[in-house]
Design a protein around this motif. Sequence first.
Motif, mmCIF file in Angstrom:
data_model
loop_
_atom_site.group_PDB
_atom_site.id
_atom_site.type_symbol
_atom_site.label_atom_id
_atom_site.label_comp_id
_atom_site.label_asym_id
_atom_site.label_seq_id
_atom_site.Cartn_x
_atom_site.Cartn_y
_atom_site.Cartn_z
ATOM 1 N N SER A 11 -4.758 3.573 -2.418
ATOM 2 C CA SER A 11 -6.076 2.962 -2.299
ATOM 3 C C SER A 11 -7.155 3.999 -2.551
ATOM 4 O O SER A 11 -7.039 5.147 -2.101
ATOM 5 N N VAL A 12 -8.179 3.585 -3.251
ATOM 6 C CA VAL A 12 -9.258 4.496 -3.594
ATOM 7 C C VAL A 12 -10.559 3.713 -3.656
ATOM 8 O O VAL A 12 -10.558 2.509 -3.930
ATOM 9 N N GLN A 13 -11.667 4.391 -3.417
ATOM 10 C CA GLN A 13 -12.972 3.743 -3.497
ATOM 11 C C GLN A 13 -13.431 3.650 -4.946
ATOM 12 O O GLN A 13 -12.998 4.445 -5.789
ATOM 13 N N PRO A 14 -14.319 2.717 -5.238
ATOM 14 C CA PRO A 14 -14.857 2.631 -6.605
ATOM 15 C C PRO A 14 -15.461 3.963 -7.034
ATOM 16 O O PRO A 14 -16.131 4.638 -6.253
ATOM 17 N N GLY A 15 -15.184 4.319 -8.272
ATOM 18 C CA GLY A 15 -15.636 5.602 -8.791
ATOM 19 C C GLY A 15 -14.644 6.727 -8.598
ATOM 20 O O GLY A 15 -14.817 7.815 -9.156
ATOM 21 N N GLN A 82 -3.664 9.489 -15.753
ATOM 22 C CA GLN A 82 -4.828 9.934 -14.991
ATOM 23 C C GLN A 82 -5.889 8.856 -15.093
ATOM 24 O O GLN A 82 -6.314 8.505 -16.205
ATOM 25 N N MET A 83 -6.318 8.348 -13.955
ATOM 26 C CA MET A 83 -7.277 7.241 -13.919
ATOM 27 C C MET A 83 -8.554 7.716 -13.230
ATOM 28 O O MET A 83 -8.523 8.076 -12.055
ATOM 29 N N ASN A 84 -9.640 7.713 -13.958
ATOM 30 C CA ASN A 84 -10.938 8.126 -13.431
ATOM 31 C C ASN A 84 -11.914 6.952 -13.459
ATOM 32 O O ASN A 84 -11.683 5.955 -14.142
ATOM 33 N N SER A 85 -12.994 7.090 -12.708
ATOM 34 C CA SER A 85 -14.042 6.061 -12.662
ATOM 35 C C SER A 85 -13.453 4.685 -12.393
ATOM 36 O O SER A 85 -13.778 3.703 -13.060
ATOM 37 N N LEU A 86 -12.595 4.624 -11.409
ATOM 38 C CA LEU A 86 -11.919 3.370 -11.093
ATOM 39 C C LEU A 86 -12.894 2.339 -10.541
ATOM 40 O O LEU A 86 -13.859 2.685 -9.842
ATOM 41 N N ASN A 87 -12.638 1.089 -10.867
ATOM 42 C CA ASN A 87 -13.420 -0.007 -10.319
ATOM 43 C C ASN A 87 -12.481 -1.110 -9.867
ATOM 44 O O ASN A 87 -11.263 -1.045 -10.067
ATOM 45 N N SER A 88 -13.046 -2.136 -9.268
ATOM 46 C CA SER A 88 -12.235 -3.192 -8.668
ATOM 47 C C SER A 88 -11.357 -3.908 -9.695
ATOM 48 O O SER A 88 -10.285 -4.424 -9.356
ATOM 49 N N GLU A 89 -11.791 -3.932 -10.944
ATOM 50 C CA GLU A 89 -11.011 -4.580 -11.996
ATOM 51 C C GLU A 89 -9.715 -3.830 -12.308
ATOM 52 O O GLU A 89 -8.825 -4.372 -12.958
ATOM 53 N N ASP A 90 -9.619 -2.597 -11.836
ATOM 54 C CA ASP A 90 -8.404 -1.807 -12.060
ATOM 55 C C ASP A 90 -7.348 -2.060 -10.992
ATOM 56 O O ASP A 90 -6.233 -1.544 -11.095
ATOM 57 N N GLU A 111 7.964 -6.760 -25.433
ATOM 58 C CA GLU A 111 8.676 -6.656 -24.170
ATOM 59 C C GLU A 111 9.491 -5.371 -24.206
ATOM 60 O O GLU A 111 10.542 -5.302 -24.837
ATOM 61 N N PHE A 112 8.994 -4.354 -23.528
ATOM 62 C CA PHE A 112 9.689 -3.081 -23.499
ATOM 63 C C PHE A 112 11.057 -3.230 -22.836
ATOM 64 O O PHE A 112 11.266 -4.075 -21.973
ATOM 65 N N GLN A 113 11.973 -2.354 -23.233
ATOM 66 C CA GLN A 113 13.364 -2.501 -22.795
ATOM 67 C C GLN A 113 13.566 -2.031 -21.353
ATOM 68 O O GLN A 113 14.380 -2.606 -20.631
ATOM 69 N N TYR A 114 12.865 -1.002 -20.943
ATOM 70 C CA TYR A 114 13.102 -0.411 -19.612
ATOM 71 C C TYR A 114 11.817 -0.451 -18.794
ATOM 72 O O TYR A 114 10.728 -0.165 -19.309
ATOM 73 N N TRP A 115 11.987 -0.749 -17.515
ATOM 74 C CA TRP A 115 10.840 -0.891 -16.619
ATOM 75 C C TRP A 115 11.098 -0.225 -15.279
ATOM 76 O O TRP A 115 12.234 -0.214 -14.793
ATOM 77 N N GLY A 116 10.025 0.316 -14.706
ATOM 78 C CA GLY A 116 10.091 0.800 -13.352
ATOM 79 C C GLY A 116 9.788 -0.315 -12.371
ATOM 80 O O GLY A 116 9.505 -1.458 -12.769
ATOM 81 N N GLN A 117 9.798 0.027 -11.096
ATOM 82 C CA GLN A 117 9.579 -0.957 -10.034
ATOM 83 C C GLN A 117 8.106 -1.219 -9.770
ATOM 84 O O GLN A 117 7.757 -2.230 -9.150
ATOM 85 N N GLY A 118 7.262 -0.346 -10.208
ATOM 86 C CA GLY A 118 5.829 -0.543 -10.021
ATOM 87 C C GLY A 118 5.260 0.240 -8.858
ATOM 88 O O GLY A 118 5.968 0.567 -7.904
ATOM 89 N N THR A 119 3.977 0.540 -8.966
ATOM 90 C CA THR A 119 3.252 1.200 -7.895
ATOM 91 C C THR A 119 1.869 0.544 -7.799
ATOM 92 O O THR A 119 1.215 0.300 -8.819
ATOM 93 N N GLN A 120 1.448 0.250 -6.577
ATOM 94 C CA GLN A 120 0.211 -0.505 -6.366
ATOM 95 C C GLN A 120 -1.003 0.416 -6.395
ATOM 96 O O GLN A 120 -1.004 1.483 -5.762
ATOM 97 N N VAL A 121 -2.019 -0.028 -7.109
ATOM 98 C CA VAL A 121 -3.316 0.649 -7.119
ATOM 99 C C VAL A 121 -4.362 -0.346 -6.620
ATOM 100 O O VAL A 121 -4.487 -1.444 -7.165
#
Length: 125
Positions: A11-15, A82-90, A111-121
């Motif tokens: 979790s991160v604040q906007p910006g 690397q994700m900068n200037s994050l906003n709620s749409e991200d 449809e890519f062949q291999y996938w990870g389990q995911g990580t929440q942002v």
Amino acid sequence: QVQLVESGGGSVQPGGSLRLSCEASVDMNNLSSMAWFRQAPGREREGVAVIYPPHAVRLYAASVEGRFTISRDSTKNIVYLQMNSLNSEDTAMYYCAADPKWYGATWARYEFQYWGQGTQVTVSS
């Protein structure tokens, strides 16, 4: 079989900024595409960024261009986002994906062949 393990969400604040990591179980130079996708509740999955590991060719979705950077460390078989200037749409679940093919500019449609389990942002004040 290729295994992908993501980390770095939170979790991160906007910006604010976050860096996601995706570790592959194989030599990533044998994979032509390593990418990040994301999916928010009630929305379609969206391709965020892709990299061609051998030559570090990169493509981005218009929604993240200039804010996100995809990179790789071939010695560790890790791809970063690397994700900068994050906003709620991200806010979304972010997935690492890999494929033996390079699809070029239309990569996000495949449809890519291999996938990870995911990580929440989550971006919220």
